[in-house]
Structure formats: structure tokens, C-alpha cells
Design a protein around this motif. Sequence first.
Motif, mmCIF file in Angstrom:
data_model
loop_
_atom_site.group_PDB
_atom_site.id
_atom_site.type_symbol
_atom_site.label_atom_id
_atom_site.label_comp_id
_atom_site.label_asym_id
_atom_site.label_seq_id
_atom_site.Cartn_x
_atom_site.Cartn_y
_atom_site.Cartn_z
ATOM 1 N N ILE A 72 0.847 -1.205 0.000
ATOM 2 C CA ILE A 72 0.000 0.000 0.000
ATOM 3 C C ILE A 72 0.878 1.248 0.000
ATOM 4 C CG2 ILE A 72 -1.645 1.346 1.365
ATOM 5 C CD1 ILE A 72 -2.873 -1.369 2.214
ATOM 6 N N ARG A 73 1.904 1.249 0.846
ATOM 7 C CA ARG A 73 2.816 2.391 0.896
ATOM 8 C C ARG A 73 3.506 2.580 -0.465
ATOM 9 N NH1 ARG A 73 4.931 1.444 5.407
ATOM 10 N NH2 ARG A 73 6.317 -0.202 4.709
ATOM 11 N N THR A 74 3.969 1.484 -1.057
ATOM 12 C CA THR A 74 4.651 1.561 -2.344
ATOM 13 C C THR A 74 3.710 2.058 -3.434
ATOM 14 O OG1 THR A 74 6.132 -0.237 -1.708
ATOM 15 C CG2 THR A 74 5.951 0.228 -4.053
ATOM 16 N N LEU A 75 2.491 1.537 -3.475
ATOM 17 C CA LEU A 75 1.514 1.969 -4.482
ATOM 18 C C LEU A 75 1.181 3.448 -4.326
ATOM 19 C CD1 LEU A 75 -0.814 -1.136 -4.357
ATOM 20 C CD2 LEU A 75 0.396 -0.324 -6.401
ATOM 21 N N LYS A 76 0.987 3.900 -3.100
ATOM 22 C CA LYS A 76 0.663 5.305 -2.869
ATOM 23 C C LYS A 76 1.820 6.211 -3.287
ATOM 24 C CE LYS A 76 -1.756 6.688 0.556
ATOM 25 N NZ LYS A 76 -2.448 7.014 1.788
ATOM 26 N N THR A 77 3.033 5.833 -2.903
ATOM 27 C CA THR A 77 4.208 6.653 -3.224
ATOM 28 C C THR A 77 4.402 6.772 -4.728
ATOM 29 O OG1 THR A 77 5.290 6.013 -1.166
ATOM 30 C CG2 THR A 77 6.710 6.861 -2.917
ATOM 31 N N HIS A 78 4.398 5.631 -5.417
ATOM 32 C CA HIS A 78 4.651 5.645 -6.860
ATOM 33 C C HIS A 78 3.516 6.288 -7.652
ATOM 34 C CE1 HIS A 78 8.444 3.452 -7.022
ATOM 35 N NE2 HIS A 78 7.982 2.730 -6.012
ATOM 36 N N SER A 79 2.269 6.041 -7.251
ATOM 37 C CA SER A 79 1.163 6.640 -8.000
ATOM 38 C C SER A 79 1.129 8.156 -7.811
ATOM 39 C CB SER A 79 -0.179 6.017 -7.598
ATOM 40 O OG SER A 79 -0.491 6.285 -6.246
ATOM 41 N N SER A 80 1.471 8.631 -6.626
ATOM 42 C CA SER A 80 1.503 10.084 -6.401
ATOM 43 C C SER A 80 2.582 10.737 -7.254
ATOM 44 C CB SER A 80 1.753 10.389 -4.922
ATOM 45 O OG SER A 80 0.649 10.005 -4.156
ATOM 46 N N LYS A 81 3.761 10.133 -7.295
ATOM 47 C CA LYS A 81 4.843 10.681 -8.128
ATOM 48 C C LYS A 81 4.451 10.646 -9.603
ATOM 49 C CE LYS A 81 8.636 9.543 -5.018
ATOM 50 N NZ LYS A 81 9.817 8.691 -4.797
ATOM 51 N N TRP A 82 3.830 9.551 -10.022
ATOM 52 C CA TRP A 82 3.429 9.392 -11.420
ATOM 53 C C TRP A 82 2.412 10.461 -11.803
ATOM 54 C CZ3 TRP A 82 -0.949 8.219 -14.280
ATOM 55 C CH2 TRP A 82 -0.732 7.746 -15.575
ATOM 56 N N MET A 83 1.402 10.662 -10.963
ATOM 57 C CA MET A 83 0.374 11.661 -11.260
ATOM 58 C C MET A 83 0.950 13.072 -11.276
ATOM 59 S SD MET A 83 -2.667 10.547 -11.969
ATOM 60 C CE MET A 83 -3.719 11.950 -11.620
ATOM 61 N N LYS A 84 1.796 13.380 -10.309
ATOM 62 C CA LYS A 84 2.376 14.723 -10.239
ATOM 63 C C LYS A 84 3.269 15.009 -11.435
ATOM 64 C CE LYS A 84 1.885 14.993 -5.291
ATOM 65 N NZ LYS A 84 2.508 14.893 -3.985
ATOM 66 N N GLY A 85 3.778 13.960 -12.074
ATOM 67 C CA GLY A 85 4.583 14.114 -13.281
ATOM 68 C C GLY A 85 3.759 14.454 -14.516
ATOM 69 N N HIS A 86 2.454 14.471 -14.388
ATOM 70 C CA HIS A 86 1.574 14.778 -15.511
ATOM 71 C C HIS A 86 1.082 16.226 -15.510
ATOM 72 C CE1 HIS A 86 1.602 10.468 -16.066
ATOM 73 N NE2 HIS A 86 1.143 10.703 -17.261
ATOM 74 N N GLY A 87 1.696 17.073 -14.722
ATOM 75 C CA GLY A 87 1.369 18.488 -14.784
ATOM 76 C C GLY A 87 1.032 19.083 -13.421
ATOM 77 N N ARG A 88 1.037 20.408 -13.396
ATOM 78 C CA ARG A 88 0.764 21.136 -12.142
ATOM 79 C C ARG A 88 -0.639 20.922 -11.631
ATOM 80 N NH1 ARG A 88 2.779 27.083 -13.257
ATOM 81 N NH2 ARG A 88 3.760 26.384 -15.155
ATOM 82 N N ASN A 89 -1.555 20.568 -12.491
ATOM 83 C CA ASN A 89 -2.937 20.329 -12.054
ATOM 84 C C ASN A 89 -3.035 19.196 -11.047
ATOM 85 O OD1 ASN A 89 -3.744 22.305 -13.834
ATOM 86 N ND2 ASN A 89 -4.437 20.879 -15.393
ATOM 87 N N TYR A 90 -2.023 18.332 -11.010
ATOM 88 C CA TYR A 90 -2.059 17.159 -10.156
ATOM 89 C C TYR A 90 -1.137 17.293 -8.945
ATOM 90 C CZ TYR A 90 -4.236 15.498 -14.378
ATOM 91 O OH TYR A 90 -5.066 15.388 -15.463
ATOM 92 N N SER A 91 -0.693 18.485 -8.642
ATOM 93 C CA SER A 91 0.244 18.693 -7.525
ATOM 94 C C SER A 91 -0.358 18.305 -6.170
ATOM 95 C CB SER A 91 0.736 20.139 -7.489
ATOM 96 O OG SER A 91 -0.350 21.012 -7.250
ATOM 97 N N GLY A 92 -1.660 18.342 -6.037
ATOM 98 C CA GLY A 92 -2.303 17.983 -4.773
ATOM 99 C C GLY A 92 -2.649 16.517 -4.659
ATOM 100 N N PHE A 93 -2.371 15.733 -5.725
ATOM 101 C CA PHE A 93 -2.692 14.308 -5.679
ATOM 102 C C PHE A 93 -1.852 13.620 -4.632
ATOM 103 C CE2 PHE A 93 -2.441 9.891 -7.022
ATOM 104 C CZ PHE A 93 -3.751 9.621 -7.387
ATOM 105 N N ALA A 94 -2.500 12.852 -3.763
ATOM 106 C CA ALA A 94 -1.747 12.162 -2.712
ATOM 107 C C ALA A 94 -2.191 10.720 -2.600
ATOM 108 C CB ALA A 94 -1.976 12.849 -1.377
#
Length: 94
Positions: A72-94
Motif C-alpha cells: 500500500i505504501r509503495t503503491l501510494k508513493t509511486h502513484s503520487s509521483k506518477w500523477m504529479k509528473g503529468h502536470g501542475r494540475n495534479y500537484s495535490g494528488f496524494a
Amino acid sequence: MSFPLPPHPVLHKRGKTRTPYLNDKSLRIQLHSYLAGINNNLGSATFLVNGIDDHVHILCLQPRTICMADPIRTLKTHSSKWMKGHGRNYSGFA
């Protein structure tokens, strides 16, 4: 003779604020594929990843040797980084 299947954990990931970051269907499908790949690489059997615009469900079978908190920790960490890499609109994704 048939045996019942063991219970499968359903991992549920949502953002802190339930902001609909995944309203772009194409991006949502890409994220679901990405999460399935991570989960499989962790040694889990992923059966289904789906969700709506503000959260994700993962139906999987975790090996008994893995503590549930670790993937769960790994999925949350990687998915947050992945989403934030898709633009500033996703900076709040956690």
C-alpha cells in the motif's frame, strides 16, 4: 470437489480531499495499468484495478509473506509521483 477461493483484499486509494483528479478517462486507464504493474512487480496477483474520478480500487491476492502495509505504501508513493509528473494540475494528488 471444489474449494472456495481465499478472500481477496481490495485496496482502496483516494486523495486526501477527494478532488476528482481522475476525471480524464485516458489518464485514469493509464494510472490503473501503472498500478497493476507495480502491484504485480511486488509479487501480488492483480485481478482488477478500477475506480472513478476520485479514487481507485485494486482487487488482488497478496502473498502471505508480505505485510499489507508495504505494498500500500509503495503503491501510494509511486502513484503520487506518477500523477504529479503529468502536470501542475495534479500537484495535490496524494
